[in-house]
Design an enzyme around this catalytic site. Structure first.
Site, PDB file in Angstrom:
ATOM      1  N   CYS A 106       0.830  -1.165   0.219  1.00 37.81           N
ATOM      2  CA  CYS A 106      -0.057   0.110  -0.190  1.00 37.81           C
ATOM      3  C   CYS A 106       1.126   1.280   0.015  1.00 37.81           C
ATOM      4  O   CYS A 106       1.460   1.566   0.999  1.00 37.81           O
ATOM      5  CB  CYS A 106      -0.800   0.050   1.201  1.00 37.81           C
ATOM      6  SG  CYS A 106      -1.849   1.580   1.446  1.00 37.81           S
ATOM      7  N   CYS A 116       0.065   3.851   2.491  1.00 34.40           N
ATOM      8  CA  CYS A 116       0.389   3.484   3.672  1.00 34.40           C
ATOM      9  C   CYS A 116       1.784   4.011   4.075  1.00 34.40           C
ATOM     10  O   CYS A 116       1.993   4.306   5.147  1.00 34.40           O
ATOM     11  CB  CYS A 116       0.227   2.142   3.877  1.00 34.40           C
ATOM     12  SG  CYS A 116      -1.627   1.499   3.802  1.00 34.40           S
TER      13      CYS A 116
END
Length: 326
Positions: free
Chosen positions: A80, A83
């Site tokens: 991700c 993230c």
């Protein structure tokens, strides 16, 4: 002695009213026990403010710790990209906030069950757990200013509702005041003051009841009976002399009028319409900002005190409030 309020008999179901500070009392007890044993949050160093959590350790590392300090959960994954932008910011802020919250990092790929339990549809997703209760904070990447605002609101709610003040941690790893706390004040006897408050309530002297309960709390701030009685007495004092028809007309004419909605919510609760009172104020939180929004939020927290922390309607309203705030 149980709080008694004959003036509210048949209006608010007092049989269902519990001490609104139950969660706070449990948190304080947990912190005291941790300090006594030399463990818990009291042993944290700055490096301990960010922890990796999996399904096996979730109960101990998140749920149990949330009785001592707010736990912010960062749901992330290696693949991700957002993230990778968000997580370092959260980690830095966890250290900067110096024990006001803990950051728990959960890899969703390795902990699918937790992802499902929190109902996460996409990552990054950030939640908080306070006194065992989950609060959604935000999803997706966010600007640092927004993150700080959200964390400030979380810390404020945790302090005001549950008494979770966190812990200041020294750079050397020694927690400031870990084993220190305010000296305990002997609890009572307060029966005569509490009886005086009940007599005042029965006589319709709500101001006298308020003062009697405050006299108890000035010496024993954790007295749950006095806290509950004070919340009830203040509510009755506020609605005394109000013209219900006029109050409801002003609320209907001014959906964004914070004070009108607050007055109407008081009447809703005294009339036994608990969910209407909560829903009215939560909707007003969504529609307002600044001082008005804060006034509505504080009144809602006061009404939570009247109904009781373990009432399911309070739990549901608290989650709705968290969504409206964050």
């Amino acid at each position: 002695m149980q709080p008694r309020n004959m003036s509210m008999s048949g209006v608010v179901d007092l049989a269902a009213v519990k001490a609104a500070q139950e969660a706070k009392a449990k948190a304080e007890q947990a912190r005291a026990e941790a300090a006594r044993q030399g463990g818990g949050v009291g042993g944290l160093s700055p490096a301990d403010l960010v922890i990796d959590v999996d399904e096996a350790g979730f109960e101990q590392d998140v749920l149990q710790r949330s009785a001592e300090v707010p736990v912010v959960i960062d749901f992330w994954a290696e693949w991700c990209q957002p993230c990778k932008q968000l997580s370092p910011v959260l980690e830095r802020l966890a250290v900067e906030y110096n024990g006001r919250f803990l950051l728990a990092k959960i890899d969703v790929d390795a902990n699918q069950m937790l992802m499902q339990q929190f109902g996460i549809q996409g990552i990054p997703a950030v939640f908080a757990v306070v006194a065992g209760q989950a609060l959604p904070l935000f999803q997706g990447a966010a600007e640092e200013a927004q993150i700080r605002q959200t964390l400030d609101q979380l810390v404020e709610v945790a302090e005001q509702r549950f008494g979770l003040t966190g812990l200041v941690v020294d750079p050397d790893g020694e927690p400031a005041g870990a084993a220190e706390s305010a000296p305990e004040v002997p609890a009572g006897p307060y029966d005569s003051l509490l009886e005086a408050a009940v007599r005042a309530l029965d006589a319709g002297d709500f101001g006298g009841a308020v003062q009697a309960y405050r006299n108890v709390l000035s010496d024993d701030p954790a007295n749950s009976e006095a806290k509950l009685g004070l919340a009830q007495a203040e509510l009755l004092q506020r609605v005394q002399g109000l013209d219900p028809q006029q109050v409801r007309k002003e609320a209907a004419d001014g959906p964004d009028d914070a004070q009108a909605q607050i007055a109407a919510a008081d009447l809703d609760l005294v009339g036994g319409h608990v969910e209407d009172a909560f829903g009215r104020l939560i909707d007003t939180v969504r529609r307002t900002a600044g001082d008005d929004r804060d006034a509505v939020r504080r009144r809602l927290l006061e009404l939570f005190e009247v109904v009781g922390a373990d009432d399911p309607r309070v739990a549901g309203a608290r989650r709705a409030l968290a969504r409206a705030l964050f």
